[in-house]
Design a protein around this motif. Structure first.
Motif, short mmCIF file in Angstrom:
data_model
loop_
_atom_site.label_atom_id
_atom_site.label_comp_id
_atom_site.label_asym_id
_atom_site.label_seq_id
_atom_site.Cartn_x
_atom_site.Cartn_y
_atom_site.Cartn_z
N GLY A 169 0.82 -1.20 0.00
CA GLY A 169 0.00 0.00 0.00
C GLY A 169 0.86 1.25 0.00
N SER A 170 0.24 2.37 -0.23
CA SER A 170 0.97 3.63 -0.35
C SER A 170 1.48 4.12 1.01
N ASN A 171 2.72 4.60 1.04
CA ASN A 171 3.25 5.29 2.21
C ASN A 171 4.17 6.40 1.74
N SER A 172 3.67 7.23 0.84
CA SER A 172 4.48 8.28 0.25
C SER A 172 4.81 9.39 1.24
N ALA B 207 -2.02 7.83 13.61
CA ALA B 207 -0.96 8.71 13.10
C ALA B 207 -1.44 9.37 11.81
N ALA B 208 -1.02 10.61 11.59
CA ALA B 208 -1.36 11.34 10.37
C ALA B 208 -0.22 12.29 10.05
N GLY B 209 0.01 12.51 8.74
CA GLY B 209 1.12 13.37 8.37
C GLY B 209 1.00 13.93 6.98
N LEU B 210 1.93 14.84 6.68
CA LEU B 210 1.99 15.51 5.39
C LEU B 210 3.40 15.43 4.83
N ARG B 211 3.49 15.47 3.52
CA ARG B 211 4.77 15.55 2.84
C ARG B 211 4.67 16.57 1.72
N VAL B 212 5.75 17.31 1.53
CA VAL B 212 5.83 18.21 0.40
C VAL B 212 7.04 17.83 -0.45
N ASP B 213 6.83 17.67 -1.73
CA ASP B 213 7.88 17.38 -2.69
C ASP B 213 8.01 18.56 -3.64
N THR C 271 1.26 15.67 -0.25
CA THR C 271 0.59 14.38 -0.07
C THR C 271 0.24 14.21 1.40
N PHE C 272 -0.86 13.53 1.62
CA PHE C 272 -1.37 13.32 2.98
C PHE C 272 -1.53 11.83 3.22
N GLY C 273 -1.30 11.41 4.46
CA GLY C 273 -1.50 10.02 4.82
C GLY C 273 -1.90 9.89 6.27
N ALA C 274 -2.68 8.85 6.58
CA ALA C 274 -3.11 8.61 7.95
C ALA C 274 -3.39 7.13 8.12
N ASN C 275 -3.18 6.64 9.34
CA ASN C 275 -3.49 5.25 9.64
C ASN C 275 -3.84 5.12 11.11
N ALA C 276 -4.60 4.08 11.44
CA ALA C 276 -5.03 3.87 12.81
C ALA C 276 -5.17 2.38 13.09
N SER D 258 -6.08 2.59 6.87
CA SER D 258 -5.12 3.60 6.43
C SER D 258 -5.60 4.27 5.16
N TYR D 259 -5.10 5.48 4.96
CA TYR D 259 -5.35 6.24 3.73
C TYR D 259 -4.03 6.90 3.34
N GLY D 260 -3.69 6.84 2.07
CA GLY D 260 -2.44 7.44 1.63
C GLY D 260 -2.53 8.01 0.24
N GLU D 261 -1.87 9.13 0.03
CA GLU D 261 -1.77 9.74 -1.29
C GLU D 261 -0.35 9.56 -1.82
N GLY D 262 -0.22 9.50 -3.15
CA GLY D 262 1.08 9.29 -3.76
C GLY D 262 1.36 10.29 -4.86
N PHE D 263 2.64 10.53 -5.10
CA PHE D 263 3.10 11.47 -6.12
C PHE D 263 4.34 10.88 -6.78
N ARG D 264 4.37 10.85 -8.10
CA ARG D 264 5.55 10.38 -8.83
C ARG D 264 5.79 11.29 -10.04
N ALA D 265 6.94 11.95 -10.05
CA ALA D 265 7.30 12.80 -11.19
C ALA D 265 7.83 11.93 -12.32
N PRO D 266 7.72 12.37 -13.57
CA PRO D 266 8.29 11.61 -14.69
C PRO D 266 9.78 11.37 -14.50
N THR D 267 10.25 10.22 -14.94
CA THR D 267 11.67 9.91 -14.82
C THR D 267 12.47 10.67 -15.87
N LEU D 268 13.79 10.68 -15.68
CA LEU D 268 14.67 11.33 -16.66
C LEU D 268 14.54 10.66 -18.02
#
Length: 638
Positions: free
Chosen positions: A134-137, A366-372, A382-387, A400-410
């Motif tokens: 599962g997502s854990n971005s 637990a809940a958290g945020l990430r910035v890329d 992106t936001f994620g939380a689990n209990a 759990s709930y999770g969001e994901g982000f992937r930029a294009p590769t080189l």
């Protein structure tokens, strides 16, 4: 085949009923949930751990054969062992699985999608494997849309060595030596694997072999109470024979081609532990180079790719009052294509995250945020939380709930074969990052060392998926530009293929009715489909994702002192080889038998028969698989 699974289920039921109500051992420890060490049963996410004992019990050098025993896992391999291998977790693309070796990201920057090729990662020298499904971005960043797989090499105080040989001219030798004391530890490992193999092409007769040698080391020096210097490094060189394609129908046919892959990973840093805060700071390097050869050509070297990732990171955990904890981190990663000529193509990704959790005795949340911040695509949150909560009757509910982000590769942005030339006219610069949303709920019962059962329901929606369109025979302005610089007069275009959805159910069941008997069974029902409305493949299954996978194992320590017996079954249902669902891949079951005998407390001999019934269960159309094969070896510990 169906009767085999009914019989296995019957055995599982009997052993579960006979299980003893003994005291449970401590839950396995994981770092994948938060980035810091914590018991698995405090996480709201699905995590599995394969220990050193499990690796020894299952035997063999093929890492995928071991990981395949976990729920939610399927793979695709273009031939026998050593051939290109992709791992799909819960139906996610191979590039959506983050792979770590001793904390270093192994995902291949030089490949088109940036996915790790599991053909080059063997079990030799490995101490444990953790898989988060599962997502854990929020914690792990852009590659962790589908999951995280973490490999840790062995750290011992002594010497271990093993050697085995068997069918198809196969040999594997591994050794680990280490010293551990009050002020530090150091361990070194090395290994060599080879096989004559089988023809990668199903219709071929020429065997395609594989060879790898590797060396790794890790160390720790305590500078002061709680403060340590840590470092690790790994180098592997692999040679893989592979086949070509027919000029008529592009089906695999015999060919003399081979690929040399060189992988180097390293990390060095500081680790600090205290009652108030834990900190880990480090710098890591991952470098992969792949060169392809045709020995029949006047110029054997044909083409090659190289990719490098350099990463500086700081992570930590702040221990707060009242069972609260704050996990946090910041990192900066630079990826380059070293063979791209002057001003080699590169990207920069700076990230930061924070995860606030409360970890009580019977409940955790637990809940958290990430910035890329990507140098070409700007910032993304992106936001994620689990209990997790313990219920009566030894039940545990998690979600759990999770969001994901992937930029294009080189590779998706640049052509690494002709220098630093952006495919602006092909539409590459207009690629949008991939995004995802993952949902999961699970219910567990019992303890992992006695009787354990779990059910997990999951769903992942992914949008802006990046795909490749071949311009062979297509005349449009974009394809004309691609064909002008492509191999043999034709090329292709990367584009956003819009949406996909993967949803399903995972079942886990394990019983240890006595100290001499253990039974395990996992099953996954998956539906992974194209959700791009108006597209050619809307509603069709994603390629090479079987609807059902089932694995089972039984291990018995016999009354004869030192003798252990085991059996494994792995079943996968039918699937489709292509996005259009034109070519069907047949399903089937593969069964293995294992045995080991301890001659002395320090010397053990072992053997196994893989694919006992010689089943052909292809994972890629037109490619071969190993049939029945036998192996025997010896393991020594001092």
């Amino acid at each position: 085949m169906r009767s085999s699974f009914i019989a296995l289920s019957f055995v599982l039921a009997l052993t579960a009923q006979a299980a003893r109500a003994e005291e449970s051992e401590a839950a396995p420890i994981t770092v994948l949930a938060t980035g810091s060490e914590m018991p698995i049963d405090q996480s709201g996410q699905a995590i599995a751990v394969i220990s050193t004992a499990d690796l020894d019990r299952l035997q063999g050098t093929d890492l995928v054969r071991v990981v395949e025993h976990l729920p939610g896992v399927a793979f695709a391999r273009s031939g026998g062992i050593g051939s290109q291998t992709s791992l799909f977790v819960r139906g996610a693309n191979a590039e959506h699985l983050l792979v770590l070796v001793d904390g270093v990201r192994l995902n291949d920057v030089s490949s088109p999608k940036g996915a790790n090729d599991f053909a080059t990662l063997q079990t030799g020298g490995i101490g444990s494997i953790e898989l988060l499904r599962g997502s854990n971005s929020v914690v792990w960043g852009s590659e962790a849309i589908g999951g995280v797989l973490a490999v840790t090499t062995r750290e011992i105080n002594g010497v271990e060595a093993s050697a085995e040989g068997g069918s198809h001219g196969t040999f594997s030798g591994n050794a680990v030596a280490g010293l551990a004391g009050d002020r530090g530890a150091i361990s070194l490992s090395g290994g060599y694997d080879r096989t004559d193999g089988v023809s990668a092409a199903r219709a071929g007769t020429e065997p395609d072999g594989y060879e790898q040698w590797r060396v790794a080391g890790r160390g720790r020096v305590d500078l002061a109470p709680g403060l340590s210097v840590v470092a690790n490094a790994r180098y592997a060189r692999s040679r893989t024979d592979y086949d070509g394609y027919s000029d008529i129908d592009f089906s695999p046919v015999d060919g003399p081609f081979y690929q040399i892959t060189r992988q180097f990973t390293a990390r060095a840093g500081l680790r600090y532990r205290s009652d108030i805060v834990d900190l880990d700071a480090g710098y890591s390097l991952s470098d992969t180079r792949r060169d392809n050869y045709d020995p029949t050509s006047a110029t054997p070297f044909q083409y090659g790719f190289a990719g490098r990732s350099q990463r500086a990171e700081l992570t930590g955990r702040l221990h707060l009052p009242q069972n609260f904890a704050l996990d946090f981190g910041a990192d900066s990663e630079r990826q380059t294509l070293p063979r791209g000529g002057a001003g080699s193509p590169h990207s920069r990704l700076n990230s930061a995250h924070a995860l606030l959790g409360w970890y009580g005795e019977r409940a955790q949340i637990a809940a958290g945020l990430r910035v890329d911040d990507h140098n070409q695509y700007g910032s993304a949150w992106t936001f994620g939380a689990n209990a997790s909560v313990r219920l009566p009757a030894d039940l545990r509910l998690r979600a759990s709930y999770g969001e994901g982000f992937r930029a294009p590769t080189l590779y998706e942005l640049y052509d690494p074969t002709i220098g630093n030339v952006a495919y602006q006219s092909f539409g590459f610069s207009a690629l949008r990052p991939e995004r995802s949303r993952s949902y999961e709920a699970g219910l567990e019962w019992g303890s992992r060392d006695r009787v354990f059962a779990a059910i997990s329901l999951f769903r992942r929606d992914t949008r802006n998926l990046i795909d490749y369109f071949s311009c062979y025979g297509v005349n449009t302005p974009a394809c004309d530009a691609a064909n002008a610089v492509g191999y043999f007069g034709y090329g292709g275009i990367y584009y956003n293929a819009d949406r996909a959805r993967a949803e399903g159910i995972e079942l886990e069941w394990a019983a240890h009715p006595s100290s001499t008997l253990a039974v395990q069974m996992n099953a996954t029902l998956l539906r992974a489909r194209d959700r791009n409305k108006g597209g050619f493949n809307f509603g069709k299954d994603l390629p090479r994702r079987p609807f059902a996978t089932v694995t089972g194992s039984i291990d018995w320590k016999t009354p004869l002192a030192g003798l252990s017996l085991g059996a494994d079954t792995r079943f996968r249902s039918e699937s489709y080889n292509d996005a259009g669902n034109f070519t069907r891949l047949p399903g089937g079951m593969i069964a293995d038998l294992r045995a080991s005998y301890a001659l002395t407390p320090k010397v053990e001999v072992y053997g196994r028969v893989e694919n006992l019934f010689d089943a052909y269960v292809p994972t890629v159309a037109g490619y071969n698989t190993w049939g029945r094969a036998g192996f025997a070896g010896v393991r020594v510990r001092y």
